[in-house]
Write a protein that holds these residues in place. Sequence first.
Motif, mmCIF file in Angstrom:
data_model
loop_
_atom_site.group_PDB
_atom_site.id
_atom_site.type_symbol
_atom_site.label_atom_id
_atom_site.label_comp_id
_atom_site.label_asym_id
_atom_site.label_seq_id
_atom_site.Cartn_x
_atom_site.Cartn_y
_atom_site.Cartn_z
ATOM 1 N N THR A 77 5.719 -11.285 -6.843
ATOM 2 C CA THR A 77 4.816 -10.487 -7.666
ATOM 3 C C THR A 77 4.294 -9.313 -6.852
ATOM 4 O O THR A 77 3.450 -9.498 -5.968
ATOM 5 N N PRO A 78 4.768 -8.094 -7.096
ATOM 6 C CA PRO A 78 4.300 -6.942 -6.317
ATOM 7 C C PRO A 78 2.974 -6.398 -6.834
ATOM 8 O O PRO A 78 2.823 -6.122 -8.027
ATOM 9 N N VAL A 79 2.024 -6.269 -5.912
ATOM 10 C CA VAL A 79 0.730 -5.659 -6.217
ATOM 11 C C VAL A 79 0.712 -4.295 -5.531
ATOM 12 O O VAL A 79 0.764 -4.214 -4.295
ATOM 13 N N ALA A 80 0.663 -3.241 -6.310
ATOM 14 C CA ALA A 80 0.728 -1.876 -5.784
ATOM 15 C C ALA A 80 -0.671 -1.338 -5.540
ATOM 16 O O ALA A 80 -1.555 -1.480 -6.385
ATOM 17 N N THR A 131 0.845 -1.198 0.000
ATOM 18 C CA THR A 131 0.000 0.000 0.000
ATOM 19 C C THR A 131 0.882 1.250 0.000
ATOM 20 O O THR A 131 2.091 1.168 0.199
ATOM 21 N N ALA A 132 0.253 2.400 -0.250
ATOM 22 C CA ALA A 132 1.002 3.660 -0.397
ATOM 23 C C ALA A 132 2.185 3.432 -1.331
ATOM 24 O O ALA A 132 3.316 3.831 -1.063
ATOM 25 N N ALA A 133 1.893 2.794 -2.457
ATOM 26 C CA ALA A 133 2.951 2.268 -3.315
ATOM 27 C C ALA A 133 3.775 3.335 -4.014
ATOM 28 O O ALA A 133 4.891 3.057 -4.454
ATOM 29 N N SER A 134 3.255 4.555 -4.129
ATOM 30 C CA SER A 134 4.027 5.603 -4.798
ATOM 31 C C SER A 134 4.970 6.339 -3.857
ATOM 32 O O SER A 134 5.704 7.230 -4.285
ATOM 33 N N SER A 135 4.968 5.968 -2.571
ATOM 34 C CA SER A 135 5.936 6.539 -1.635
ATOM 35 C C SER A 135 7.316 5.950 -1.908
ATOM 36 O O SER A 135 7.459 4.955 -2.619
ATOM 37 N N LEU A 158 3.117 0.943 -12.793
ATOM 38 C CA LEU A 158 3.424 -0.181 -13.688
ATOM 39 C C LEU A 158 4.818 -0.011 -14.288
ATOM 40 O O LEU A 158 5.600 -0.966 -14.367
ATOM 41 N N ASP A 159 5.145 1.208 -14.686
ATOM 42 C CA ASP A 159 6.484 1.473 -15.230
ATOM 43 C C ASP A 159 7.561 1.258 -14.176
ATOM 44 O O ASP A 159 8.706 0.930 -14.505
ATOM 45 N N LEU A 176 7.848 2.182 -3.384
ATOM 46 C CA LEU A 176 8.602 1.903 -4.605
ATOM 47 C C LEU A 176 9.790 0.993 -4.327
ATOM 48 O O LEU A 176 10.112 0.111 -5.128
ATOM 49 N N ALA A 177 10.449 1.186 -3.178
ATOM 50 C CA ALA A 177 11.539 0.290 -2.796
ATOM 51 C C ALA A 177 11.023 -1.132 -2.612
ATOM 52 O O ALA A 177 11.673 -2.108 -3.015
ATOM 53 N N ALA A 178 9.842 -1.274 -1.999
ATOM 54 C CA ALA A 178 9.259 -2.601 -1.791
ATOM 55 C C ALA A 178 8.958 -3.287 -3.117
ATOM 56 O O ALA A 178 9.161 -4.503 -3.265
ATOM 57 N N ILE A 179 8.456 -2.532 -4.090
ATOM 58 C CA ILE A 179 8.191 -3.100 -5.418
ATOM 59 C C ILE A 179 9.486 -3.625 -6.034
ATOM 60 O O ILE A 179 9.535 -4.744 -6.563
ATOM 61 N N GLN A 180 10.553 -2.832 -5.968
ATOM 62 C CA GLN A 180 11.830 -3.251 -6.547
ATOM 63 C C GLN A 180 12.400 -4.470 -5.832
ATOM 64 O O GLN A 180 12.935 -5.387 -6.465
ATOM 65 N N ILE A 181 12.300 -4.490 -4.501
ATOM 66 C CA ILE A 181 12.826 -5.622 -3.737
ATOM 67 C C ILE A 181 12.032 -6.893 -4.040
ATOM 68 O O ILE A 181 12.605 -7.973 -4.222
ATOM 69 N N ALA A 182 10.706 -6.770 -4.117
ATOM 70 C CA ALA A 182 9.880 -7.931 -4.460
ATOM 71 C C ALA A 182 10.269 -8.482 -5.828
ATOM 72 O O ALA A 182 10.398 -9.703 -6.015
#
Length: 329
Positions: free
Chosen positions: A172-175, A152-156, A187-188, A160-166
Amino acid sequence: MTRVIRFHRPGGPEVLRIEEVELAPPGPGEIAIRVKALGLNRAEALMRAGAYIETPPLPSGIGLEAAGVVESVGEGVTALAPGDAVSLIPPISMARWPVHGERVNFPASYVVRHPSSLGWEQAAALWMAYLTAYGALVEIAGLRRGEVAVVTAASSSVGLAAIQIANRIGATPVAMTRTSAKRRALLDAGAAHVIATGEEDVSARLADITANAGARVVFDAVGGSLVEPLTASMARGGLLIEYGGLSREPTPFPLPQVLSKTLTLRGYLVHEVVGNPDWLARAKAFILQGVEAGALRPEIARTFAFEQIVEAHRYLESNEQFGKIVVML
């Protein structure tokens, strides 16, 4: 004398002042740093407003993240030398070690030579976000390849770090974000799926994404009413890691889901990583290797000049940013 950012009373961004103070030579185990860039975090806004987990004596300095050049070293410091380009790991106590200033002293044990591939902006934006996400996803959740991680709060910067680490783990990161305005950017940035929580049925989307299996790992900075659809969409034995409280709504305790699915709801602070030498060593290795491989790279939302610190804090509280806000010196 050196210029630092301080506040004399709690309040909004307008209470911040740039003041001249005398900086003593670095003490034993410390280094003196000429700062090049500062990273802004919500923790600083909370302490400035009098709502942080730490209540500082006033007037107080502020700041958890910075990057710069070593000017001098104190007694016993052998791993760093004048001229080294370094970035700072967030200290346990911001009141004791505020780093938002032109020159600061800091414990050498929390200083890292950052990779040459990072500019000053990225170096100042690295450690809070990536240590926070790493500790939750890797050390606590044990996120595995092929699993879904809900962020959650994925644009923070942390999101964003969590998306990259996943992605680096092979998960599979779900933002999750409030509206669809940042969908394309997320998505980008590497999100496999994006859910606009204010526009979509969160439970239905997560059920579809996970083929009704539910998500084992949820990394949440929001709380509030979002907790109910999140827990309703989790897998049996799942783990919800709560590291923030951005929602102004009360946060209900989802007793039916917790009981029926044997869920774990866990509070978490980055201090758990910083205060654990083994976790910190593994985190530094993971993050630095990811940076050098190009898999981990901070997203900079906007930069401000040092003299614009009030405007920078106002922008921080606008929630308009995508990534990290950085102040340049």
